[in-house]
Design a protein around this motif. Structure first.
Motif, short mmCIF file in Angstrom:
data_model
loop_
_atom_site.label_atom_id
_atom_site.label_comp_id
_atom_site.label_asym_id
_atom_site.label_seq_id
_atom_site.Cartn_x
_atom_site.Cartn_y
_atom_site.Cartn_z
N THR A 22 -5.69 -1.40 -12.77
CA THR A 22 -4.49 -2.41 -11.24
C THR A 22 -4.34 -3.65 -11.10
O THR A 22 -3.40 -3.85 -10.05
CB THR A 22 -5.56 -1.97 -9.45
OG1 THR A 22 -6.59 -2.48 -9.89
CG2 THR A 22 -5.55 -0.13 -9.00
N MET A 23 -5.01 -4.36 -12.08
CA MET A 23 -4.42 -6.00 -12.07
C MET A 23 -3.82 -6.72 -13.04
O MET A 23 -3.81 -6.99 -13.15
CB MET A 23 -6.13 -6.15 -11.71
CG MET A 23 -6.39 -6.27 -10.46
SD MET A 23 -8.37 -6.72 -9.80
CE MET A 23 -7.44 -8.46 -9.32
N VAL A 83 -10.36 -7.89 -5.72
CA VAL A 83 -10.19 -7.24 -4.36
C VAL A 83 -9.05 -6.64 -4.70
O VAL A 83 -7.69 -6.13 -5.76
CB VAL A 83 -9.68 -7.88 -3.15
CG1 VAL A 83 -9.49 -7.11 -2.05
CG2 VAL A 83 -10.58 -8.48 -2.98
N SER A 85 -8.11 -1.33 -4.69
CA SER A 85 -8.14 -0.08 -4.47
C SER A 85 -7.77 0.58 -5.13
O SER A 85 -6.65 0.21 -5.75
CB SER A 85 -7.65 0.34 -2.85
OG SER A 85 -5.93 0.24 -2.75
N ARG A 90 -4.69 4.21 -0.86
CA ARG A 90 -3.93 3.14 -0.69
C ARG A 90 -3.95 3.50 0.99
O ARG A 90 -3.37 4.30 0.89
CB ARG A 90 -3.17 2.41 -1.19
CG ARG A 90 -3.76 1.48 -2.69
CD ARG A 90 -2.57 0.72 -3.48
NE ARG A 90 -3.50 0.47 -4.29
CZ ARG A 90 -3.60 -0.17 -5.37
NH1 ARG A 90 -1.72 -0.40 -5.35
NH2 ARG A 90 -3.84 -0.63 -6.61
N GLN A 92 -5.43 2.91 3.56
CA GLN A 92 -5.81 4.20 4.03
C GLN A 92 -7.33 3.14 4.85
O GLN A 92 -8.52 3.67 5.55
CB GLN A 92 -6.60 4.78 3.85
CG GLN A 92 -5.98 6.12 2.84
CD GLN A 92 -6.36 6.99 2.15
OE1 GLN A 92 -7.65 7.75 2.34
NE2 GLN A 92 -5.93 8.14 0.99
N LEU A 120 -0.98 -12.74 -1.40
CA LEU A 120 -0.97 -11.67 0.49
C LEU A 120 -1.44 -12.48 1.72
O LEU A 120 -2.25 -11.84 1.87
CB LEU A 120 -1.11 -10.11 -0.34
CG LEU A 120 -1.38 -9.40 -1.24
CD1 LEU A 120 -2.70 -8.07 -0.89
CD2 LEU A 120 0.23 -8.96 -1.72
N LYS A 126 -4.39 -11.19 8.45
CA LYS A 126 -4.71 -10.07 10.01
C LYS A 126 -6.42 -10.86 9.75
O LYS A 126 -6.63 -9.72 10.86
CB LYS A 126 -4.51 -9.25 9.87
CG LYS A 126 -3.06 -8.59 9.30
CD LYS A 126 -2.25 -7.78 10.15
CE LYS A 126 -1.27 -7.12 8.81
NZ LYS A 126 -0.81 -5.91 8.43
C1 LIG Z 1 -3.58 -4.81 -2.09
C2 LIG Z 1 -4.34 -4.26 -2.20
C3 LIG Z 1 -5.69 -4.13 -2.40
C4 LIG Z 1 -4.20 -3.45 -0.64
O1 LIG Z 1 -4.94 -2.07 -0.47
P1 LIG Z 1 -5.20 -0.82 0.86
O2 LIG Z 1 -5.82 0.24 -0.08
O3 LIG Z 1 -3.50 0.06 0.55
O4 LIG Z 1 -5.38 -1.92 1.71
P2 LIG Z 1 -5.64 -1.39 3.51
O5 LIG Z 1 -5.82 -0.22 3.37
O6 LIG Z 1 -7.50 -1.60 3.74
O7 LIG Z 1 -4.96 -2.09 3.61
C5 LIG Z 1 -3.45 -1.41 5.03
C6 LIG Z 1 -2.68 -3.00 5.27
O8 LIG Z 1 -3.03 -3.90 4.45
C7 LIG Z 1 -1.13 -4.20 4.35
N1 LIG Z 1 -1.10 -4.07 2.80
C8 LIG Z 1 -1.10 -3.43 2.16
N2 LIG Z 1 -0.80 -4.29 0.46
C9 LIG Z 1 0.01 -4.79 1.37
C10 LIG Z 1 0.43 -5.58 0.21
N3 LIG Z 1 0.99 -5.83 -1.23
N4 LIG Z 1 1.21 -7.17 0.55
C11 LIG Z 1 1.10 -6.92 2.21
N5 LIG Z 1 0.22 -6.08 2.75
C12 LIG Z 1 0.14 -5.30 2.20
C13 LIG Z 1 -0.47 -2.94 4.95
O9 LIG Z 1 0.52 -3.16 5.03
C14 LIG Z 1 -1.82 -2.51 6.23
O10 LIG Z 1 -1.62 -3.19 7.12
P3 LIG Z 1 -1.60 -2.46 8.64
O11 LIG Z 1 -3.42 -2.63 8.37
O12 LIG Z 1 -1.37 -3.86 9.74
O13 LIG Z 1 -0.86 -1.75 8.58
C15 LIG Z 1 -4.10 -2.71 -2.99
O14 LIG Z 1 -2.97 -2.68 -2.56
C16 LIG Z 1 -4.17 -3.32 -4.36
O15 LIG Z 1 -5.91 -2.94 -4.81
N6 LIG Z 1 -3.84 -3.43 -5.37
C17 LIG Z 1 -3.95 -3.51 -6.58
C18 LIG Z 1 -4.25 -5.22 -6.83
C19 LIG Z 1 -3.61 -6.52 -6.11
O16 LIG Z 1 -2.80 -6.98 -5.97
N7 LIG Z 1 -5.04 -6.71 -5.05
C20 LIG Z 1 -5.27 -7.87 -4.52
C21 LIG Z 1 -5.54 -8.92 -4.90
S1 LIG Z 1 -5.94 -10.39 -3.55
#
Ligand SMILES: CC(C)(COP(=O)(O)OP(=O)(O)OC[C@H]1O[C@@H](n2cnc3c(N)ncnc32)[C@H](O)[C@@H]1OP(=O)(O)O)[C@@H](O)C(=O)NCCC(=O)NCCS
Length: 308
Positions: A22-23, A83, A85, A90, A92, A120, A126
């Motif tokens: 993922t990263m 961090v 998922s 995702r 969820q 993000l 939030k």
């Molecule tokens: C970013 C990431 C961690 C989000 O995981 P997820 O399991 O979808 O997160 P959740 O389901 O708990 O959260 C959903 C919320 O986050 C928001 N969200 C998810 N990905 C997002 C993104 N890339 N940008 C902005 N908001 C995002 C959704 O809109 C949702 O918001 P809501 O509750 O208002 O509907 C996941 O996409 C991921 O692993 N990405 C790759 C690794 C990464 O970028 N990590 C972040 C490092 S800080």
């Protein structure tokens, strides 16, 4: 909800492959665990929190308890990082749940605040996080850096494994003069963090004393970025930038710096046509407002090797 520490070799390898997938989109000659030699070390599984579904890791985050040196006090805070998922799980709410769990865990450990680095911003807002502190990112191109030569004594590549604890302590002291409010770091932690792949240390010596240092690169992140340094004047800074560029042969070098610096330094970089950007330093969520406030966090600067 089942959240656990990855305390078996199977879980550790599952966690590392989730983080890699993922990263780290590009193939790398080292494992992701090597890039975070403390928080992803198998001996420190208590810093890793895995959300499980049917024996599968669906989400992960690190929580690393540290101490913030704030004026004369040391305050416990938690760094959050790595961090991610699983792509099939995702949207969820798993990351939301995991961050909420880490907040409860941080309260249990009596940590005053949680700090993380992410683009993000809205997502973390939030969850109660907001921008804190300031940092400069100063990018200078190779042509301008050529004029930085011979500004002061040279900075030479130094092998971390050759450093004595006296030298590591000298470096921590030098760094302290640039930013007093920062994370406390032991010599042992410093030596371990310096083993990060693609992390280069350059030191300036006067006889046996370290008089300045610069650290450039850190695994996949901070390519051609000097993210940690102990330098006492503009001539040392110019020389360190020059020597780092010579070592890497890169088209530009970025210097990361605390958000409060001598105006004369900025003037000097402006003359060298540098791109000077000022950004928030990190995102933070205050958990215990009787221990820390936003104004105090705004005065802090966390150096590159500590950010996860
Ligand atoms: C970013 C990431 C961690 C989000 O995981 P997820 O399991 O979808 O997160 P959740 O389901 O708990 O959260 C959903 C919320 O986050 C928001 N969200 C998810 N990905 C997002 C993104 N890339 N940008 C902005 N908001 C995002 C959704 O809109 C949702 O918001 P809501 O509750 O208002 O509907 C996941 O996409 C991921 O692993 N990405 C790759 C690794 C990464 O970028 N990590 C972040 C490092 S800080």
């Amino acid at each position: 909800m089942n959240i656990c520490h990855p305390n078996t070799p199977t879980l550790i390898s599952q966690r590392d492959s989730l983080l890699k997938k993922t990263m780290r989109p590009d193939p790398l000659p080292y494992d992701i665990a090597d890039e975070y030699p403390i928080v992803l070390n198998s001996k420190n599984s208590s810093f890793s929190h895995c959300m499980m579904e049917s024996n599968k890791i669906v989400a992960h985050a690190n929580l690393w308890p540290r101490e913030l040196q704030l004026q004369q006090k040391r305050i416990g805070i938690g760094l959050i990082g790595n961090v991610a998922s699983h792509p099939d799980y995702r949207g969820q709410g798993h990351i939301k749940t995991l961050i909420t769990h880490l907040t409860t865990e941080a309260k249990r450990q009596q940590l005053a605040a949680l700090i993380l680095w992410s683009d993000l911003t809205q997502f973390y807002q939030k969850l109660g996080f907001s921008s804190v502190g300031n940092e400069y990112r100063i990018t200078i191109n190779a042509d301008a850096i050529k004029n930085f030569s011979q500004a002061s004594r040279q900075f030479l590549p130094t092998k971390p494994e050759d450093l004595t604890s006296k030298e590591l302590n000298q470096m921590l002291q030098l760094r302290q003069t640039n930013s007093t409010n920062t994370l406390h770091r032991s010599c042992e932690e410093f030596a371990t963090l310096l083993t990060t792949p693609d992390c280069k240390l350059l030191c300036q010596y006067d006889k046996a004393e370290v008089t300045g240092f610069a650290i450039i690169g850190k695994g996949y992140d901070m390519v051609a970025v000097i993210h940690e340094w102990g330098l006492s004047g503009i001539n040392d800074i110019k020389q360190a930038v020059y020597d780092c560029r010579e070592l890497l042969d890169s088209p530009s070098i970025t210097l990361l710096s605390p958000g409060v610096v001598d105006e004369k330094w900025l003037e000097e970089f402006t003359r060298a046509s540098a791109i000077i950007e000022r950004h928030p330093m990190a995102l933070a969520n205050i958990i215990e407002s009787s221990l820390i406030d936003k104004e105090s966090l705004d005065q802090c600067f966390i150096w590159g090797l500590d950010s996860i």
